[in-house]
Design a protein around this motif. Sequence first.
Motif, PDB file in Angstrom:
ATOM      1  N   ASN A 118       0.815  -1.213   0.000  1.00  0.00           N
ATOM      2  CA  ASN A 118       0.000   0.000   0.000  1.00  0.00           C
ATOM      3  C   ASN A 118       0.850   1.266   0.000  1.00  0.00           C
ATOM      4  OD1 ASN A 118      -2.722  -1.210   0.263  1.00  0.00           O
ATOM      5  ND2 ASN A 118      -1.903  -1.989   2.186  1.00  0.00           N
ATOM      6  N   SER A 119       2.092   1.156   0.442  1.00  0.00           N
ATOM      7  CA  SER A 119       2.970   2.321   0.483  1.00  0.00           C
ATOM      8  C   SER A 119       3.303   2.770  -0.933  1.00  0.00           C
ATOM      9  CB  SER A 119       4.248   1.990   1.252  1.00  0.00           C
ATOM     10  OG  SER A 119       3.959   1.608   2.589  1.00  0.00           O
ATOM     11  N   ASP A 153       2.426   2.882   4.770  1.00  0.00           N
ATOM     12  CA  ASP A 153       1.601   2.018   5.609  1.00  0.00           C
ATOM     13  C   ASP A 153       2.475   1.627   6.795  1.00  0.00           C
ATOM     14  OD1 ASP A 153       0.433  -0.384   6.754  1.00  0.00           O
ATOM     15  OD2 ASP A 153      -0.877  -0.416   4.992  1.00  0.00           O
ATOM     16  N   ASP A 197       2.409  -0.551   8.983  1.00  0.00           N
ATOM     17  CA  ASP A 197       2.708  -1.977   9.147  1.00  0.00           C
ATOM     18  C   ASP A 197       3.745  -2.467   8.142  1.00  0.00           C
ATOM     19  OD1 ASP A 197       0.931  -2.252  11.252  1.00  0.00           O
ATOM     20  OD2 ASP A 197      -0.751  -2.774   9.942  1.00  0.00           O
ATOM     21  N   GLU A 198       3.996  -1.712   7.087  1.00  0.00           N
ATOM     22  CA  GLU A 198       4.927  -2.122   6.045  1.00  0.00           C
ATOM     23  C   GLU A 198       6.338  -1.566   6.235  1.00  0.00           C
ATOM     24  OE1 GLU A 198       1.557  -2.455   2.471  1.00  0.00           O
ATOM     25  OE2 GLU A 198       3.124  -0.931   2.373  1.00  0.00           O
ATOM     26  N   ARG A 201       2.419   4.216  15.278  1.00  0.00           N
ATOM     27  CA  ARG A 201       1.177   3.442  15.262  1.00  0.00           C
ATOM     28  C   ARG A 201       0.575   3.363  16.664  1.00  0.00           C
ATOM     29  NH1 ARG A 201      -1.598  -0.113  11.803  1.00  0.00           N
ATOM     30  NH2 ARG A 201      -3.220  -1.127  12.999  1.00  0.00           N
ATOM     31  N   ALA A 220      -5.656  -0.505   9.077  1.00  0.00           N
ATOM     32  CA  ALA A 220      -4.466   0.078   8.469  1.00  0.00           C
ATOM     33  C   ALA A 220      -4.347   1.561   8.820  1.00  0.00           C
ATOM     34  CB  ALA A 220      -4.517  -0.098   6.953  1.00  0.00           C
ATOM     35  N   ARG A 278      -2.056   4.761   7.403  1.00  0.00           N
ATOM     36  CA  ARG A 278      -1.136   5.175   6.339  1.00  0.00           C
ATOM     37  C   ARG A 278      -0.798   6.642   6.511  1.00  0.00           C
ATOM     38  NH1 ARG A 278      -5.070   1.628   2.706  1.00  0.00           N
ATOM     39  NH2 ARG A 278      -4.190  -0.388   3.323  1.00  0.00           N
ATOM     40  N   TYR A 307      -2.380  11.301   8.658  1.00  0.00           N
ATOM     41  CA  TYR A 307      -2.588   9.877   8.879  1.00  0.00           C
ATOM     42  C   TYR A 307      -3.994   9.507   8.398  1.00  0.00           C
ATOM     43  CZ  TYR A 307       1.241  10.216  12.350  1.00  0.00           C
ATOM     44  OH  TYR A 307       2.432  10.445  13.001  1.00  0.00           O
TER      45      TYR A 307
END
Length: 259
Positions: free
Chosen positions: A2-3, A32, A34-35, A70, A87, A89, A107
């Motif tokens: 997604n990034s 993202d 998480d990425e 996060r 998510a 981002r 965000y």
Amino acid sequence: MNSALYTGQVVHQRLRPLRHRLRYRVFSLLLDLDELPALAARLRLFSLDRFNLFSFHGADHGAGEPAGPRAHVERQLRAAGLAPGGAIRLLAMPRILGYAFNPLAVYFCHAPGGALQAILYEVNNTFGERHSYLIPVDAAQDAQCVAQACAKRMHVSPFLPLDMHYRFRVRPPGERLGIGVQTHDAEGAVLLAQLDAQRRPLSDGSLLRAFCTHPLLTLKVIAGIHWEALQLWAKGARLHPRPPAPAEPVTFVIRDTTP
């Protein structure tokens, strides 16, 4: 993933009591959260919490806590009565050769089911202060044009008073994104700012091209802020005293549910 990388331009237009306009080419990363570890492992030119041509440091965002942004954003979502776990981002400029300054980082906070449920606007001023505005996204709105508003809580420009409010119009990230911010006083709009950008894949090649076409962008941002301020001062813009920073790091905007 997604990034992504977004390239485009930002335009600022001051309407009164004097007129002033600027336009700059810019780029930002949509990360993202998480990425981040996978991005740092895959990209040679991008690192996490260490020096590189491009890098992301958790201390530059949120509360700067070791747990990272996060954890900070999810704590704000819970405080606002929103569900964490989806998510998150972040649209922001990375550090370039170790330096970054983001006047505004955004965000995009998704619900566990995937829908965009809130946007957190993280504002930094040149006095080293940071304040955020967390605003829920009305599910009834057009997903391609999110309109939000809040009162201004932190001093940003020395040429604007605190007693103002923001109006946001956001086109969430897709092939294109747009972020519009209007600053209003009791008489109407005073300052208009607009970012329009096009999505690019996030790769070493695209990062290197961005560095070559926008050299030392983050240094130019802070230099540009002071250069434009000097021009406003020369035009006769009035300085406003800087009030104390907000006591709380985040302003929560609760959706009005009154019929």
